[in-house]
Design a protein around this motif. Structure first.
Motif, PDB file in Angstrom:
ATOM      1  N   GLU A  10       0.831  -1.213   0.000  1.00 19.62           N
ATOM      2  CA  GLU A  10       0.000   0.000   0.000  1.00 19.62           C
ATOM      3  C   GLU A  10       0.860   1.255   0.000  1.00 19.62           C
ATOM      4  O   GLU A  10       0.613   2.204  -0.749  1.00 19.62           O
ATOM      5  N   ASN A  46      -0.309  -7.236   3.400  1.00 16.82           N
ATOM      6  CA  ASN A  46      -1.438  -6.505   2.795  1.00 16.82           C
ATOM      7  C   ASN A  46      -1.523  -6.739   1.285  1.00 16.82           C
ATOM      8  O   ASN A  46      -2.085  -7.721   0.856  1.00 16.82           O
ATOM      9  N   VAL A  47      -0.975  -5.827   0.497  1.00 13.76           N
ATOM     10  CA  VAL A  47      -1.014  -5.992  -0.948  1.00 13.76           C
ATOM     11  C   VAL A  47       0.281  -6.669  -1.387  1.00 13.76           C
ATOM     12  O   VAL A  47       1.367  -6.149  -1.132  1.00 13.76           O
ATOM     13  N   SER A  48       0.202  -7.848  -2.039  1.00 18.98           N
ATOM     14  CA  SER A  48       1.413  -8.581  -2.421  1.00 18.98           C
ATOM     15  C   SER A  48       2.168  -7.858  -3.524  1.00 18.98           C
ATOM     16  O   SER A  48       1.616  -7.019  -4.244  1.00 18.98           O
ATOM     17  N   GLU A  70       0.638  -8.189  -6.907  1.00 13.18           N
ATOM     18  CA  GLU A  70      -0.540  -7.342  -7.105  1.00 13.18           C
ATOM     19  C   GLU A  70      -0.124  -5.885  -7.351  1.00 13.18           C
ATOM     20  O   GLU A  70      -0.705  -5.199  -8.198  1.00 13.18           O
ATOM     21  N   VAL A  71       0.897  -5.426  -6.630  1.00 14.96           N
ATOM     22  CA  VAL A  71       1.418  -4.070  -6.846  1.00 14.96           C
ATOM     23  C   VAL A  71       1.898  -3.959  -8.290  1.00 14.96           C
ATOM     24  O   VAL A  71       1.587  -2.998  -9.007  1.00 14.96           O
ATOM     25  N   GLN A 127      -1.013  -3.854 -10.756  1.00 15.27           N
ATOM     26  CA  GLN A 127      -1.696  -2.555 -10.760  1.00 15.27           C
ATOM     27  C   GLN A 127      -0.888  -1.489 -11.501  1.00 15.27           C
ATOM     28  O   GLN A 127      -1.423  -0.733 -12.294  1.00 15.27           O
TER      29      GLN A 127
END
Ligand code: CA
Length: 229
Positions: free
Chosen positions: A39, A61-63, A66-67, A70
Motif C-alpha cells: 500500500e 497486505n497488498v502482495s 498485485e502491486v 496494478q
C-alpha cells in the motif's frame, strides 16, 4: 553524476534486507525511497514518480505481484521498470512474475553486484540522460556525458539547474511534470525549495532555448505544470 540522480523505490518488508539494499543503491549514486508494504509502495509511486522499482514478492497486505499488476495496467506508471525480488525459486513463479509485467526478476539470495548491474541496465532504458546517453527532441540535442546542449547545431549555454530541468523533460517528451515532481527530480527531496523557484528556472531555460527567435518548446499546462512539446 550526470543529469539528476535516478530515484529507486525499494519495496521490502524485512527491515534488515531493506537497509542493506538501500545502502548499496545509495553507494551506487541513486536516490532511494523505502516502502515496507504494498500500500505504501502504491502511494509513493503516485507521489514521487520513481525511475525504477525494486519489488519484493512476499509483502503484507497488498502482495508484490498485485502491486506490479496494478502499476503495469496504469498508463502513467506502466513504463516504470520493475525488478521483482523473490525468495521463490520455482520457474513457474518467475514466469508468473514476468507475465504480470515485471521487467526483470531476481531470486534471493542474489548477488548485490548482479542486482546493481540489472538496476543500471533498466535505468539506461528509463533514464538515458542520467546514464550518460544522448537525447534529442526536434532540433535540440542533450549529451548526458559531456553536459552539452545544442539547438539546430548551435551550442545552448545552460546553468546546471536548467540542464537538469531539460534532462528531465527530454527523457519524457510530452509528459506533464508538476512543480513538485520537478523539485524532487531536479533539486532532490531533501532540499527545501519554494515551488516558485521552478518557475524562475523554467523561465531561464525557455530564454536560453529561444535564443535567436526559435520556437518555444516548453508548454505551460495551467494548473498542472510544464511539458516539453
Ligand atoms: Ca518479504
Amino acid at each position: 553524476m550526470s543529469a539528476s540522480r535516478p530515484t529507486v523505490l525499494l519495496v521490502e518488508d524485512e527491515p534488515a534486507q531493506r537497509e542493506v539494499l538501500a545502502y548499496n543503491l545509495e553507494a551506487g549514486g541513486l536516490n532511494v525511497l523505502r516502502a515496507g508494504d504494498g500500500e505504501e509502495a502504491l502511494l509513493l509511486v503516485a507521489e514521487c514518480a520513481p525511475d525504477l522499482i525494486l519489488l519484493d514478492w512476499m509483502l503484507p497486505n497488498v502482495s508484490g505481484i498485485e502491486v506490479c499488476r496494478q502499476l503495469k495496467t496504469r498508463s502513467d506508471t506502466k513504463a516504470v521498470p520493475i525488478i521483482m525480488l523473490s525468495a521463490r525459486s520455482e520457474e513457474v513463479d518467475m514466469v508468473r512474475g514476468l507475465e504480470t509485467g515485471a521487467d526483470d526478476y531476481m531470486t534471493k539470495p542474489y548477488s548485490v553486484a548482479e542486482l546493481m548491474a540489472r538496476v543500471r541496465a533498466q535505468l539506461r532504458r528509463s533514464r538515458p540522460a542520467a546514464a550518460g546517453g544522448r537525447l534529442e527532441f526536434q532540433d535540440i540535442v542533450l549529451d548526458g556525458e559531456t553536459h552539452r546542449v545544442t539547438r539546430g547545431g548551435t551550442e545552448v549555454k545552460l546553468g546546471p539547474t536548467e540542464f537538469r530541468l531539460l534532462a528531465a523533460f527530454i527523457e519524457k517528451p510530452g509528459r506533464v511534470f508538476s512543480r513538485e515532481q520537478l523539485l524532487d527530480r531536479v533539486w532532490g527531496r531533501d532540499i527545501h525549495v519554494d515551488s516558485r523557484t521552478v518557475d524562475v528556472h523554467i523561465g531561464r531555460l525557455r530564454k536560453a532555448l529561444g535564443q535567436g527567435g526559435r520556437d518555444d518548446v516548453l508548454r505551460t499546462v495551467r494548473g498542472a505544470g510544464y511539458a516539453l512539446g
